[in-house]
Scaffold this active site. Structure first.
Site, PDB file in Angstrom:
ATOM      1  N   HIS A  10       0.552  -1.387   0.107  1.00 44.28           N
ATOM      2  CA  HIS A  10       0.030   0.261   0.155  1.00 44.28           C
ATOM      3  C   HIS A  10       0.741   1.478   0.059  1.00 44.28           C
ATOM      4  O   HIS A  10       1.729   1.213   0.410  1.00 44.28           O
ATOM      5  CB  HIS A  10      -0.748   0.252   1.482  1.00 44.28           C
ATOM      6  CG  HIS A  10      -1.629   1.144   1.132  1.00 44.28           C
ATOM      7  ND1 HIS A  10      -3.008   1.357   0.128  1.00 44.28           N
ATOM      8  CD2 HIS A  10      -1.777   2.006   2.061  1.00 44.28           C
ATOM      9  CE1 HIS A  10      -3.135   2.576   1.113  1.00 44.28           C
ATOM     10  NE2 HIS A  10      -2.686   3.390   2.320  1.00 44.28           N
ATOM     11  N   ASP A  15      -8.076   1.877   2.302  1.00 46.05           N
ATOM     12  CA  ASP A  15      -8.126   1.665   3.460  1.00 46.05           C
ATOM     13  C   ASP A  15      -8.337   3.322   3.661  1.00 46.05           C
ATOM     14  O   ASP A  15      -7.638   4.554   4.070  1.00 46.05           O
ATOM     15  CB  ASP A  15      -5.782   2.311   2.695  1.00 46.05           C
ATOM     16  CG  ASP A  15      -5.738   3.251   4.377  1.00 46.05           C
ATOM     17  OD1 ASP A  15      -6.328   2.994   5.167  1.00 46.05           O
ATOM     18  OD2 ASP A  15      -4.420   3.960   3.798  1.00 46.05           O
ATOM     19  N   HIS A  51      -6.767   9.657  -0.709  1.00 44.43           N
ATOM     20  CA  HIS A  51      -6.817   9.406   0.803  1.00 44.43           C
ATOM     21  C   HIS A  51      -6.254  10.405   1.626  1.00 44.43           C
ATOM     22  O   HIS A  51      -6.692  10.064   2.719  1.00 44.43           O
ATOM     23  CB  HIS A  51      -8.059   8.082   0.892  1.00 44.43           C
ATOM     24  CG  HIS A  51      -6.873   7.065   1.122  1.00 44.43           C
ATOM     25  ND1 HIS A  51      -6.370   6.384   0.065  1.00 44.43           N
ATOM     26  CD2 HIS A  51      -5.406   7.067   1.648  1.00 44.43           C
ATOM     27  CE1 HIS A  51      -5.458   4.904   0.721  1.00 44.43           C
ATOM     28  NE2 HIS A  51      -4.939   5.560   1.779  1.00 44.43           N
ATOM     29  N   ASP A  70       0.885   5.381   0.038  1.00 47.06           N
ATOM     30  CA  ASP A  70       0.196   7.087  -0.240  1.00 47.06           C
ATOM     31  C   ASP A  70       0.323   7.338  -1.090  1.00 47.06           C
ATOM     32  O   ASP A  70       2.177   8.109  -0.489  1.00 47.06           O
ATOM     33  CB  ASP A  70       0.201   6.843   1.653  1.00 47.06           C
ATOM     34  CG  ASP A  70      -0.759   6.244   2.164  1.00 47.06           C
ATOM     35  OD1 ASP A  70      -1.939   6.300   2.198  1.00 47.06           O
ATOM     36  OD2 ASP A  70      -0.023   5.086   3.109  1.00 47.06           O
TER      37      ASP A  70
HETATM   38 ZN   LIG Z   1      -3.457   4.757   2.801  1.00 45.11          ZN
END
Ligand SMILES: [Zn+2]
Length: 1006
Positions: free
Chosen positions: A268, A380, A585, A270
């Site tokens: 993951h 997420d 996000h 970001d």
């Molecule tokens: Zn995230």
């Protein structure tokens, strides 16, 4: 007399004390205890320092070619580098001792910064200690013919995996942090020791976690104990016998009914969060190059990777690595998932923005890899709009994976595998990995949790297991894979297979006959502050959604009128992608550091600049001002108490000296909106101290700290006394040092009262809201969402009700009873609530982490209140909210001529909104128009157009024509049938265009 032979000595059995046996095995593999004589202490053999080490430091993130041309100065292990966000490039000369022939040799690098190894001008390995990536494997068995000397470069980012928070992870970054190089050496890696360690770790976990009621626990324990017995750590020739013991127990198979875990590698990342966008580009490269290395040695490894934007970054900045990734994509091992441009916020982007997330994402994946994604991937994000199922289905997606609802603070979500049904009735097969994580490590504990936790036991027998370190940690490790190989089919543990999202969902689809359905939004009972935090980002998002809408409409109309018009195709793609990126996000929700906020606001400013630089004109649905009876509007003081009344022939209000509404009613009606003794437009300040996630969370208990704002700085006075516009202004002191000035505006014929608000905001951990207590009774309030609306309760009956004490909405919310209601409109806010008869709009927060300066400074925003007869649908609340958000753009005319009226499109039903007009992606001579049913009704609408349309075809949201979707062009227009909240897109092929005067030479309405 013969003497009997002595009986054979029984092999020494494990002694009877479970705890000593367990701890004995623990110590045998401990990293802390007895490493002088245990197995762990033998993992590495001889070591050899780098032959030479030198470095060069720069504040910029520069390409390799530029870096290696710089002057390098000597450096050594133990040196520290910084400050935060700088980059240190190391030149490392290595020389492997010839005596290491036949051995596995690693270059080991340890630092608290994030490293990338470059070899022969190519990135080859990411090294991030927090992701258990500290080794670059030089050779698995050193040959004499191999070069023993080499030069590597290590690019060290002066930030950790989670940035550089001072004191805690989400604290604002420490600008002065130093990063230390703790290891840079060659070592011999003893693979046989490593394999034994993995065996023993798993057996120990099984022994501990399966519990004393399970005989398998004892089988694992006694096997491990026996392995320690046969193993002489100083004599590797004893290892195979120990490994055989482990292999024997691991190969005892499960029964047929055992649960199957589909393990998929994942990382993951970001797109920005506790580090800026630019660092994410390097995080992607470091992580993905690590995955590629691991794939080369592990032919079974699969890796699911989302976010087209990140692929695009790596494509432009690391073309060599990207080519390797493309190869693995073609082999079906590096698997693009999600279909969106970024993993966006699931609540706040507009309907059209969400369509564009998929349109830009899926088109990128199609173009680059020859395939679109079949599952939406958003593990997420802080809640999921009830319109998403329809948007997914319209973008070629029937499957959805997330896990964030496992973070719910109040209620446990009742499913892990289910059908999710949106507001229009569209359904998607949805799966939450039951282990409640997207960063698994392939451990026994996680496998057991996955099975135990699964809420749909008996309905489905397969689940997902995403393993790998995220956010620059480089995803999966060799050890995770080696653990899962051993656990692939071992009695007592679920079956584990390295799989793909497609394989998992295909099995789930086959098993789906008994699945349950969840209808409506997937509301996250946490992070409700993210609807409000970083108000400038929210405002930028709403404004740029409007700007791109307007530019597309006008460009498409210009194109329809003139074949010489150059539609700004690539410029619009660039701008959309920037807007979509900012919807990531942790950006649009406002949970990012200050550096990211600055980047985001700069991107918005670029888009706003495009608008200002062009001479566009757009007429919205505003009233025709020339025919107004100006006498109808007046603003009058009421002498006695400083209050003021305003009336425009539609609504009448009475305001007190603090700008609060003591009365609001429709002219000609006795029906009052404000309860006796109450004040609407009442500001209130709350203490806002969450439990941990500062920028993210507002807790239920903040409601107990409400303080009405009543300190007057400047009492209400008339600014404009009437005519076309009347207004009155006042100022308040908020808290200790903030101020608010408001102009309350009533326009001629306008059915709503506007509140143009300026705030100088200097608070700490406070939450500002404005409240409208209403003389309306209803157990539900209605909130606008993407291409539609939904209802949420106004009471707190159950835990599911009160967990929604703070919710989100788009341009409006409404509280209605039969025949009458009041709507609250806004131009850039998202946080809201409706409790009993009070509608509240959340205005500003003041969290201090991860951005200590969040929301400090000047803010301007507008909201409006609209009392109405009948339902909000019939009263035109939806259209009024559009008007507030899409104000008329007047431009100076070049001559005094009065052109005839011209309309490009009209729709026969007020239930249908024409949202989007744009050039078709694949056909420059065609346009796409998108409409949606906004009332929640089944309706037939006729779309009329004055444009030279030759052919009209229904298409999906990716603009692919729908089979049998050709629509006849009739006298009344194009006939469209809608069910509630249905979104329809049309491809309109235009006739060969003859140049006509541009539409803005005339007054137009869209
Ligand atoms: Zn995230």
């Amino acid at each position: 007399m013969r003497r009997a032979a002595p009986p054979p000595q029984p092999k020494m059995a494990a002694l009877k004390h479970r705890r000593t046996a367990l701890e004995r095995v623990e110590k045998f593999i401990s990293e802390v205890y007895f490493t002088d004589c245990n197995l762990r202490g033998r993992l590495f053999g001889d070591r050899c320092p780098a032959a030479s080490l030198s470095c060069f430091q720069t504040p910029r993130r520069i390409p390799y070619d530029e870096a290696v041309r710089q002057e390098f100065t000597p450096a050594k292990v133990g040196d520290s580098f910084g400050p935060t966000w700088e980059t240190c490039w190391f030149k490392v000369e290595l020389s492997i001792p010839p005596t290491w022939a036949g051995r596995e040799v690693h270059f080991v690098w340890e630092s608290d910064g994030e490293g990338m190894v470059w070899r022969d001008a190519q990135p080859v390995q990411g090294l991030t200690k927090e992701g258990e990536k500290t080794s670059y494997i030089l050779t698995s068995s050193l040959k004499e013919t191999e070069p023993h000397s080499m030069t590597l470069y290590v690019e060290l980012a002066c930030n950790g995996l989670f940035g550089a928070g001072k004191g805690s992870m989400i604290a604002p970054p420490d600008p002065d942090r130093r990063f230390t190089l703790t290891k840079a050496e060659l070592v011999i890696f003893n693979r046989d020791v490593y394999e034994l360690l993995v065996d023993l770790e798993i057996l120990l976990d099984m022994a501990q976690l399966l519990g004393e009621e399970n005989q398998r626990s004892f089988q694992a324990l006694y096997t491990a104990n026996q392995m320690v017995n046969v193993c002489d750590v100083s004599d590797p020739s004893t290892f195979p016998a120990a490994r055989d013991l482990a292999a024997a127990i691991f190969s005892q198979r499960n029964g047929e009914s055992q649960h199957t875990i589909h393990a998929v590698g994942h990382c993951h990342i970001d797109s920005a969060w506790l580090w800026p966008y630019e660092e994410t580009i390097r995080k992607c490269a470091r992580s993905w190059v690590t995955v590629v290395r691991l794939m080369e040695c592990n032919p079974e490894l699969t890796f699911a990777c989302s976010q087209a934007q990140q692929f695009e970054w790596v494509r432009s900045w690391y073309p060599g690595l990207y080519a390797q990734i493309q190869d693995f994509v073609a082999k079906g091992r590096f698997i693009p998932v999600g279909g969106t441009w970024v993993e966006m916020d699931g609540n706040l982007p507009s309907g059209e923005s969400m369509v564009r997330q998929f349109l830009q994402g899926q088109r990128f994946f199609q173009e680059q890899f020859g395939q679109i994604c079949s599952e939406f991937w958003l593990p997420d994000t802080f809640g999921y709009s009830a319109q998403l199922p329809q948007l997914m289905r319209g973008c070629g997606i029937r499957r959805f994976l997330t896990q964030k609802l496992s973070w719910n603070l109040v209620n446990t979500f009742p499913h892990h595998t289910f059908f999710w049904e949106g507001i229009d009735g569209s359904r998607v097969l949805t799966h939450f990995p039951p282990g409640n994580s997207y960063e698994m490590h392939g451990r026994v504990e996680e496998m057991l949790k996955t099975v135990k936790n699964n809420k749909d036991k008996g309905r489905v027998n397969h689940s997902a297991f995403l393993f790998g370190f995220g956010d620059g940690g480089g995803g999966p490790t060799q050890k995770m894979l080696d653990r899962m190989k051993r656990m692939s089919d071992t009695d007592g543990l679920p079956r584990v297979q390295i799989s793909t999202p497609d394989r998992l969902f295909s099995v789930l689809e086959k098993e789906s006959s008994q699945l349950c359905t969840w209808v409506g939004e997937l509301f996250l009972e946490l992070h409700n502050g993210t609807y409000t935090t970083q108000a400038q980002i929210k405002k930028g998002n709403r404004e740029c959604e409007r700007i791109l809408h307007d530019v597309e409409v006008l460009s498409a109309l210009a194109l329809a009128r003139s074949s010489t018009f150059q539609y700004p195709t690539s410029e619009l793609q660039r701008l959309w992608r920037l807007l979509l990126l900012n919807q990531f996000h942790d950006v649009l929700p406002g949970s990012c550091i200050q550096l990211v906020v600055e980047d985001a606001l700069r991107y918005y400013a670029g888009e706003q600049g495009v608008w200002m630089g062009e001479h566009w004109v757009l007429a919205g649905g505003a009233p025709e001002v020339s025919t107004l009876d100006c006498q109808a509007l007046w603003v009058r003081p009421v002498q006695e108490d400083g209050s003021i009344t305003m009336e425009n022939g539609v609504i009448a209000v009475c305001l007190d000296s603090m700008g609060r509404l003591t009365s609001l009613h429709l002219v000609g009606s006795e029906r009052e909106s404000v309860p006796e003794g109450c004040y609407a437009n009442q500001f209130a300040l709350f203490d806002d101290v969450p439990l941990y996630w500062d920028a993210w969370d507002v807790m239920d208990y903040h409601l107990e700290t409400r303080k009405p704002v009543t300190t007057l700085l400047k009492p209400l006075e008339i600014s404009l006394a009437g005519g076309l516009r009347g207004s009155a202004s006042f100022s308040l002191q908020i808290g200790k040092s903030s101020t608010l000035t408001q102009e309350i505006i009533l326009d001629a014929t306008c059915p709503y009262l506007r509140f143009l608000t300026q705030v100088e905001w200097k608070e700490a951990h406070k939450f500002l809201k404005v409240e409208f207590p209403l003389l309306v009774r209803s157990t539900n309030a209605t909130y606008e969402i993407q291409f539609g609306h939904l209802q949420r309760p106004t009471h707190w009956n159950t835990s599911w009700d009160w967990a929604r004490f703070e919710v989100w909405a788009h341009k409006w919310l409404d509280l209605s009873e039969h025949g009458f209601g009041v709507a609250l409109l806004n131009d850039c806010k998202y946080g809201a609530s409706a409790h009993r008869n009070v509608l509240s709009l959340s205005l500003l927060r003041a969290p201090k982490s991860p951005d200590a300066t969040a929301d400090m400074g000047h803010h301007q925003f507008t909201y409006a209140v609209m009392p109405h007869r009948g339902s909000f649908q019939d009263a035109g609340v939806i259209q009024c909210a559009y008007n507030l958000n899409f104000p008329l753009h007047p431009v100076p005319a070049s001559s005094a001529q009065c052109p005839e009226a011209w309309s490009s499109f009209s729709v026969s039903s007020p239930a249908v909104v024409l949202e989007t007009v744009k050039q078709a992606e694949d056909s420059p001579g065609a346009m796409v128009v998108r409409l949606y049913e906004a009332h929640g009704s089944t309706v037939v609408a006729w779309l009329r157009t004055s444009l030279p349309v030759q052919e009209a075809t229904l298409c999906d949201l990716l603009e692919r024509p729908v089979a049998g979707g050709c629509l006849p062009l009739e006298q009344r227009g194009i006939r469209l049938s809608f069910t509630p909240f249905r979104v329809l897109s049309l491809l309109l092929v235009l006739r060969r265009m003859v140049t006509q005067p541009p539409p803005w030479a005339a007054s137009s309405s869209v």
